[in-house]
Design a protein around this motif. Structure first.
Motif: not given
Length: 328
Positions: A41-44, A63, A66-67, A71
């Protein structure tokens, strides 16, 4: 809104379902690594171990995942695995990553001992829990949500054919298979026969209660570890000793880890054979490891154990005699 916390569902030991029940079961390969839930979540990405400890710092290469979830905010379940040069999961190589928390050293290890996150379940998407969904629907949702990448994959699963899959896993040098009932929900924190693990060899979690000084080539080092587990009454009992499966690096690391834990008295409530107790160096029973072994004997001993490594993801209180664990 922050993602809710989950505890991983656990598989029960057992045998493959019979061919007559093939239509009711899915089969996955069992990966020899470290279980981890991933909160994305939130890019992490935040990684939590089986015993609910934050292990994110140890695996920075994950990590980038996350992408790869479109989304969405998701909770994933999977195994962190290190592969050897032959492409087989190596729990021994993973040891270098499991216990490391020094950022500079971790950066080096990412290049020399890379880890892959093998994802096999999806528990939550955005504001909705997926745990009540049948296994087969969760797998479909997982495959539609996660885009595989360099250090994370969604391994193939099979409908039925558990015995053939088990034979293939042995030929490939894998640990075994996990058979999952297609209609079963995800039961956080519970062990259920709806997930049945079938191994090609026996393994047991053990507690280090002491060690014996070595001789000959191991003079000045650890000769063997004295092992324990909890019995039905919750007592820490002696279950055997292990003197094989160690590298020189492992022995040095264990000696460093055990030195500050030394104590005068044996931590075991049952007798330790005199030939071991006479020269034993007792330690506080807080370190958990794993051994491979031939059989669990009638006198409650591990026969022909071989050391596999420490298990930072298992609490000492959860370590039971193999005979008890197999029926839990």
């Amino acid at each position: 809104m922050a993602l809710p916390h989950y505890a991983p569902m656990l598989a029960a030991p057992g045998s493959p379902p019979p061919p007559s029940q093939d239509d009711a079961w899915g089969v996955e390969m069992k990966w020899d690594g470290v279980r981890a839930l991933a909160y994305v979540e939130d890019g992490a990405v935040r990684l939590m171990s089986r015993n609910l400890k934050d292990i994110t710092i140890a695996y920075p290469e994950i990590q980038l995942m996350a992408g790869a979830v479109g989304g969405h905010a998701v909770v994933l379940d999977g195994e962190l695995v290190a592969f050897d040069d032959a492409g087989r999961p190596s729990f021994g190589q993973l040891q270098a990553r499991m216990h490391q928390r020094n950022r500079a050293r971790i950066t080096e290890l990412v290049g020399t001992v890379p880890v892959t996150y093998l994802i096999f379940d999806l528990l939550h998407v955005n504001t909705a829990s997926a745990t009540a969904m049948p296994y087969v629907e969760r797998r479909e949702l997982l495959e539609a949500t996660v885009r595989p990448g360099y250090r994370w994959q969604v391994p193939t699963w099979f409908r039925g054919g558990a015995q053939a899959a088990l034979e293939s896993s042995e030929q490939l040098g894998l640990e075994g298979v996990v058979c999952k009932r297609l209609a079963s929900p995800y039961r956080p924190g519970r062990r259920s026969a709806d997930w049945t693990k079938v191994k090609n060899w026996h393994a047991a979690e053990v507690i280090i209660g002491g060690w014996q000084p070595g001789a000959g080539r191991r003079s000045g080092a650890i000769g063997s570890l004295l092992l324990g587990a909890h019995d039905r009454q919750g007592r820490l009992v002696y279950v055997g000793h292990v003197g094989t499966g160690f590298t020189a690096t492992t022995l040095r690391s264990l000696r460093e880890r055990l030195a500050p834990l030394e104590q005068e008295a044996s931590p075991f409530t049952s007798p330790v054979p005199r030939e071991f107790a006479r020269t034993a160096r007792w330690v506080e029973p807080v370190l958990v490891g794993e051994v491979r072994y031939g059989e669990w004997t009638a006198d409650h001993r591990l026969r022909h154990p071989s050391w596999r490594g420490l298990r930072a993801d298992v609490e000492p209180s959860a370590v039971l005699e193999p005979g008890l664990r197999d029926v839990s």
